[in-house]
Motif scaffolding. Sequence first.
Motif, PDB file in Angstrom:
ATOM      1  N   PHE A   1       0.598  -1.408  -0.216  1.00 50.47           N
ATOM      2  CA  PHE A   1       0.229  -0.109  -0.126  1.00 50.47           C
ATOM      3  C   PHE A   1       1.269   1.537   0.619  1.00 50.47           C
ATOM      4  CE2 PHE A   1      -1.908   3.253   2.221  1.00 50.47           C
ATOM      5  CZ  PHE A   1      -4.099   3.399   1.377  1.00 50.47           C
ATOM      6  N   ILE A   2       1.619   1.470   0.953  1.00 47.00           N
ATOM      7  CA  ILE A   2       2.697   2.019   0.582  1.00 47.00           C
ATOM      8  C   ILE A   2       3.474   2.822  -0.239  1.00 47.00           C
ATOM      9  CG2 ILE A   2       4.660   3.050   1.767  1.00 47.00           C
ATOM     10  CD1 ILE A   2       3.568   2.260   4.859  1.00 47.00           C
ATOM     11  N   HIS A   3       4.324   1.547  -1.423  1.00 48.29           N
ATOM     12  CA  HIS A   3       4.628   1.744  -2.308  1.00 48.29           C
ATOM     13  C   HIS A   3       3.430   2.379  -3.154  1.00 48.29           C
ATOM     14  CE1 HIS A   3       8.618  -0.187  -1.317  1.00 48.29           C
ATOM     15  NE2 HIS A   3       7.871  -1.216  -0.440  1.00 48.29           N
ATOM     16  N   LEU A   4       2.537   1.707  -3.272  1.00 46.01           N
ATOM     17  CA  LEU A   4       1.379   1.954  -4.131  1.00 46.01           C
ATOM     18  C   LEU A   4       1.032   3.550  -4.158  1.00 46.01           C
ATOM     19  CD1 LEU A   4      -0.078   1.534  -6.073  1.00 46.01           C
ATOM     20  CD2 LEU A   4      -2.280   1.129  -4.690  1.00 46.01           C
ATOM     21  N   ILE A   5       0.826   3.830  -2.835  1.00 44.51           N
ATOM     22  CA  ILE A   5       0.362   5.113  -2.593  1.00 44.51           C
ATOM     23  C   ILE A   5       1.859   6.512  -2.726  1.00 44.51           C
ATOM     24  CG2 ILE A   5       0.050   7.349  -1.017  1.00 44.51           C
ATOM     25  CD1 ILE A   5      -2.024   6.139  -1.672  1.00 44.51           C
TER      26      ILE A   5
END
Length: 167
Positions: free
Chosen positions: A50-54
């Motif tokens: 999720f953090i990588h996506l954001i």
Amino acid sequence: MSDYEGVPAADDDLSLPRATVYKLIAEMLPDDVTCAKDTRDLLLDCCNEFIHLIASESNEICEKEAKKTIAAEHVLAALRELGFEKYVSEVKEAYSEHRQQQIKDRGRKSTKLNQLGMSEEELQRSQELLFAQARMRLQNQASQDSPNGNGSAAANGGDSNGNGAAT
């Protein structure tokens, strides 16, 4: 295109601290519910993804605006772009609280400086004196630790390049 797209990361690269995520999971669960290790690991992987996506989406938005630093506005736009609109208000609130805490922390630092009872010039002189004393101790220790036990070459009539005095 982002520098990070299409580049597989190693297992431990750019990962959240495992213990921190485990602690958050434990705090969120009721006391009578446990979480299996493989489930905790899966949640950790989901958080990382999720953090990588954001971050990737924020970076793309930042690049489109020809900016070099990702700002809070880019993260908020990324959340909207990826369909997480319902979290934007919570993120804004958390960001506002974070900024307020930063301001308080800065205020405490300046208050500590004021409570010392010394001007910045006096503090500067005191620091320079402490550095000079530390240099002297280091030089004394180095002269005592020299291989011949007689101190440095300069103290024995030589120069700092190791050239001794003529005998």
